[in-house]
Design a protein around this motif. Sequence first.
Motif, mmCIF file in Angstrom:
data_model
loop_
_atom_site.group_PDB
_atom_site.id
_atom_site.type_symbol
_atom_site.label_atom_id
_atom_site.label_comp_id
_atom_site.label_asym_id
_atom_site.label_seq_id
_atom_site.Cartn_x
_atom_site.Cartn_y
_atom_site.Cartn_z
ATOM 1 N N UNK A 15 0.837 -1.202 0.000
ATOM 2 C CA UNK A 15 0.000 0.000 0.000
ATOM 3 C C UNK A 15 0.872 1.253 0.000
ATOM 4 N N UNK A 16 2.054 1.151 0.570
ATOM 5 C CA UNK A 16 2.962 2.290 0.673
ATOM 6 C C UNK A 16 4.068 2.248 -0.386
ATOM 7 N N UNK A 17 4.613 1.049 -0.627
ATOM 8 C CA UNK A 17 5.783 0.917 -1.506
ATOM 9 C C UNK A 17 5.402 0.691 -2.961
ATOM 10 N N UNK A 18 4.188 0.209 -3.185
ATOM 11 C CA UNK A 18 3.814 -0.246 -4.517
ATOM 12 C C UNK A 18 4.495 -1.582 -4.815
ATOM 13 N N UNK A 19 4.033 -2.267 -5.852
ATOM 14 C CA UNK A 19 4.650 -3.550 -6.194
ATOM 15 C C UNK A 19 6.083 -3.347 -6.686
ATOM 16 N N UNK A 20 6.347 -2.201 -7.300
ATOM 17 C CA UNK A 20 7.713 -1.930 -7.765
ATOM 18 C C UNK A 20 8.666 -1.839 -6.569
ATOM 19 N N UNK A 21 8.220 -1.204 -5.497
ATOM 20 C CA UNK A 21 9.047 -1.107 -4.291
ATOM 21 C C UNK A 21 9.258 -2.473 -3.659
ATOM 22 N N UNK A 22 8.201 -3.279 -3.662
ATOM 23 C CA UNK A 22 8.321 -4.626 -3.097
ATOM 24 C C UNK A 22 9.295 -5.466 -3.923
ATOM 25 N N UNK A 23 9.296 -5.276 -5.216
ATOM 26 C CA UNK A 23 10.251 -6.000 -6.062
ATOM 27 C C UNK A 23 11.684 -5.586 -5.769
ATOM 28 N N UNK A 24 11.869 -4.310 -5.458
ATOM 29 C CA UNK A 24 13.225 -3.854 -5.085
ATOM 30 C C UNK A 24 13.685 -4.561 -3.815
#
Length: 246
Positions: A15-24
């Motif tokens: 919700x905060x990082x987005x899926x792109x952030x989670x992938x990082x």
Amino acid sequence: MISDEERKRYHRQILMLGEAGQEKLKTARVLIAGAGGLGTVISTYLAAAGVGTLRIADCDVVEATNFNRQILHWIGDLGRRKTASVAEKLAALNPLILVEEITGKIDETNIDSIAGTCDIIVDAMDNFPTRYLLNRTALKRGIPFIHGAVRGLCGQATTVLPGKTPCLRCIFPGAPPPELFPIIGATCGVIGSVEATEAIKAITGLGEPLAGRLFIWDGLALCADSLAVERNPSCPDCGIRSKSDQ
Ligand SMILES: [Zn+2]
């Protein structure tokens, strides 16, 4: 790519990082130097957050005097290697990540192979000579170094960004004398959580890093502050880089 299982597990942070952030986070490799009071807190939160590879380095075995603060080591672990104890708990917490155990003392001869291809070095040590070595290694590789230290109810943290911020040696030119210092476990919780926060921010680009600032925690007075810190142009560890940057 993020799997459905990961999407569910990390929902509240996506919700905060987005899926792109989670992938990082998933593709990040983090060296946590130390599996004691700080390392058990840092590794718990980074494992829970889904940092894909955690490399845990420590040379000690679990002793009864560890239990007041080293929250991943339990009674059944007495006499076990701390790296094995931590790896087992983290695997139970989050089987979707990889935990690498490096058992042995960190020194000049092995730091390059221990740091390997890690993207970040997180300081969970209890002595400054090893911290300086980690600091120099991060400077040489141009990767972030997240420092934290505790004593009693007090602690400190900073994030070193090579070429941009003061390094650990700029801030602390000399090591304090070695001692058997007192420590309340909750202090490791505070500072370890600050370090884990900084690691997640460094990986995802979220927020402002604790760069050029020294976070100071005083649990006795229950107050926190962050002090501006400056580079030392003649720092033995980053001074040459400092001149070449100009
Ligand atoms: Zn320096």
